[in-house]
Design a protein around this motif. Sequence first.
Motif, PDB file in Angstrom:
ATOM      1  N   ARG A  91       0.797  -1.137   0.013  1.00  0.00           N
ATOM      2  CA  ARG A  91       0.087  -0.100  -0.150  1.00  0.00           C
ATOM      3  C   ARG A  91       0.706   1.450  -0.014  1.00  0.00           C
ATOM      4  N   LEU A  92       1.812   1.403  -0.981  1.00  0.00           N
ATOM      5  CA  LEU A  92       2.494   2.401  -1.061  1.00  0.00           C
ATOM      6  C   LEU A  92       1.901   3.631  -2.201  1.00  0.00           C
ATOM      7  N   LEU A  93       2.101   4.676  -1.905  1.00  0.00           N
ATOM      8  CA  LEU A  93       1.560   5.433  -3.196  1.00  0.00           C
ATOM      9  C   LEU A  93       2.640   5.671  -4.209  1.00  0.00           C
ATOM     10  N   PRO A  94       1.930   5.259  -5.356  1.00  0.00           N
ATOM     11  CA  PRO A  94       2.939   4.676  -6.699  1.00  0.00           C
ATOM     12  C   PRO A  94       3.567   5.882  -7.148  1.00  0.00           C
ATOM     13  N   TRP A  95       2.946   6.968  -6.949  1.00  0.00           N
ATOM     14  CA  TRP A  95       3.789   8.150  -7.511  1.00  0.00           C
ATOM     15  C   TRP A  95       4.817   8.897  -6.942  1.00  0.00           C
ATOM     16  N   LEU A  96       4.950   8.505  -5.556  1.00  0.00           N
ATOM     17  CA  LEU A  96       6.064   9.070  -4.825  1.00  0.00           C
ATOM     18  C   LEU A  96       7.173   7.921  -4.599  1.00  0.00           C
ATOM     19  N   ARG A 100       9.889   9.563  -0.139  1.00  0.00           N
ATOM     20  CA  ARG A 100       8.712  10.379  -0.139  1.00  0.00           C
ATOM     21  C   ARG A 100       7.498   9.577   0.374  1.00  0.00           C
ATOM     22  N   PHE A 104       5.422  11.040   3.507  1.00  0.00           N
ATOM     23  CA  PHE A 104       3.831  11.146   3.637  1.00  0.00           C
ATOM     24  C   PHE A 104       3.413  10.587   5.040  1.00  0.00           C
ATOM     25  N   ALA A 105       4.116   9.597   5.644  1.00  0.00           N
ATOM     26  CA  ALA A 105       3.659   9.246   6.886  1.00  0.00           C
ATOM     27  C   ALA A 105       3.983  10.213   7.979  1.00  0.00           C
ATOM     28  N   TYR A 136      11.000   4.532  -7.487  1.00  0.00           N
ATOM     29  CA  TYR A 136       9.417   4.363  -7.243  1.00  0.00           C
ATOM     30  C   TYR A 136       9.114   2.849  -6.752  1.00  0.00           C
ATOM     31  N   HIS A 138       7.070   0.813  -8.165  1.00  0.00           N
ATOM     32  CA  HIS A 138       6.866  -0.164  -9.059  1.00  0.00           C
ATOM     33  C   HIS A 138       8.451  -0.744  -9.317  1.00  0.00           C
ATOM     34  N   ARG A 152       8.037   2.811   6.881  1.00  0.00           N
ATOM     35  CA  ARG A 152       7.087   3.926   6.807  1.00  0.00           C
ATOM     36  C   ARG A 152       6.276   3.582   8.180  1.00  0.00           C
TER      37      ARG A 152
ATOM     38  N   LEU B 142      -5.795   2.304  -0.570  1.00  0.00           N
ATOM     39  CA  LEU B 142      -4.809   3.460  -0.108  1.00  0.00           C
ATOM     40  C   LEU B 142      -5.435   4.856   0.668  1.00  0.00           C
ATOM     41  N   TRP B 241       6.181   8.920 -13.121  1.00  0.00           N
ATOM     42  CA  TRP B 241       6.572   8.012 -12.005  1.00  0.00           C
ATOM     43  C   TRP B 241       5.839   6.748 -12.522  1.00  0.00           C
TER      44      TRP B 241
END
Lengths: 260, 247
Positions: A91-96, A100, A104-105, A136, A138, A152, B142, B241
């Motif tokens: 559950r990571l933010l894929p655009w960060l 980063r 976020f956390a 990233y 991915h 995190r 998410l 990204w």
Amino acid sequence: MSREATDNGIRVEGLIKEFPGQRVLDGLDLTVADGEFVCLLGPSGCGKSTLLNILSGLDGDYRGSVRFGGQPMAPGGKPPVTIGYLFQEPRLLPWLTAERNVDFALENSRVPRARWAAIKDRYFALTGLQAFRHYYPHQLSGGMAQRLSLVRALAIEPDVLFMDEPFSGLDELTARRLRVDLLDIWRETGKTILFITHNSYEATFLGDRVVVLSRGGIRDQITVQVPRPRDYDDAALFQVGKTVSATFIEAAEAAERDRH
Amino acid sequence: MLLKLGSMLAVVAAWFGLSLLLPDTVLPGPWETLKVLTENVVDGQVHEHLLATLGRVLGGLALAMAVGVPVGIVMGLNRFAEKTLDVWVMVALTVPSLCYAILAFIWIGLNETAAIVAIGLTSAPSIAINLWEGVKNIDTRLFKMARVFNASRWVVVRRVLFPQVLPYIMASLRFGLGIVWKITVLVELLGRPDGVGFQLFYWYQLADMGQVLAWTLLFTLVMLFIELVILQRLERRLFAWRPEVRL
Ligand SMILES: Nc1ncnc2c1ncn2[C@@H]1O[C@H](COP(=O)(O)OP(=O)(O)O)[C@@H](O)[C@H]1O
Ligand SMILES: [Mg+2]
């Protein structure tokens, strides 16, 4: 790290949770001592994730009492301690980038900004991810991504760590390594950990105590007295694992019978 | 890229071949068309009409996005909104664009506002549907992660929802552009004294195929430029990204 000696134990009493048409938790009692590593073992659908949702303040619709270090959590309120959470998937933010994602956390935590760099250095090093800070999600393997989500969860300096089958999506070799790393980190940080799994041997290897869940309540508890650091090939550990496994299967079958 | 260039050349060659078979009043060749277009540009009558049309395209697109995007997002996220709105979006989609244009010109008058309202409202339902479908695919797990890590509602919207919706917004922008410019030309023909649509209709009435094709070519080139150069670059920057998709 000097932390005042607060009690971060968890005490759950008479927890009842109902979904339309079914009672998932039926008067569950559970205690986790401060700094203890407790594994919660139960078949799929027995309410493990439901319990964590309640304990982490995501689901306020329940009856019963939940206390952290003696402080009650108001139903619908936030837990009075800081919770770190590991999901089954990263559950990571894929655009960060990796770093980063940790930021976020941190941004939503109480950790002062001045300490962020040191904290990140520490946990990235501890998990062997220093070289991947700018990657990233991915670009990371499944194991690395789960390590990152461990970073995190730890970075916000949680009092309690909740882990919901965090290694069940990984291959066995990667999962083994991560378990060893987790125990190292636990020894170093002394966090209170509630670890959910449906794998008896994982539960035995990790936990001070294995709590077997079934039919809405606790079926059995097994204290794992094998000294640490533990070894996968330890015969004593394997013996305990067998007992745990037998109890687990018994519980699962009982639950199955109840359903029919 | 080579494939694109090749197919373009093939189309131009086919055009050329056909124009040899057909009289100039029916299908002038690429060369003649280009000559007419160049003359128009030199005359200075192109930029005025082109700007008028582009202005309407942008205005209409902005309005369509402003209406379509929020409606689509809310429908994708909220079951209740989905149930209440889906019939209306379908109805709005079914109404022919000509009806929107006629109604706008009658109710608002023969002016720019009416043109932009007509363009915007005609395209909004398609954009809403596009986003609605897209938002259904976003990863709601998410949100739970963000809440566990104490993110406020606003942080969740801005930092978890928005980045996931952005690709769909960009896709609907490109898709919307394609619809909007077709409608713009129609609306201009119906109720504006300038613009590419007006010119097309004017030359059509004079049966001057050279001019009709010249204006069509001009518009196609401008839209290709916007699509291939501006929007694709923007997307590449915004979604750096993302893993590269190679087909
Ligand atoms: N949001 C929900 N609405 C209705 N039923 C639910 C919901 N979440 C979980 N359940 C039901 O509660 C039971 C326990 O689910 P869960 O806690 O996810 O099990 P697990 O032990 O596998 O984590 C399951 O039977 C599931 O169908
Ligand atoms: Mg679960």
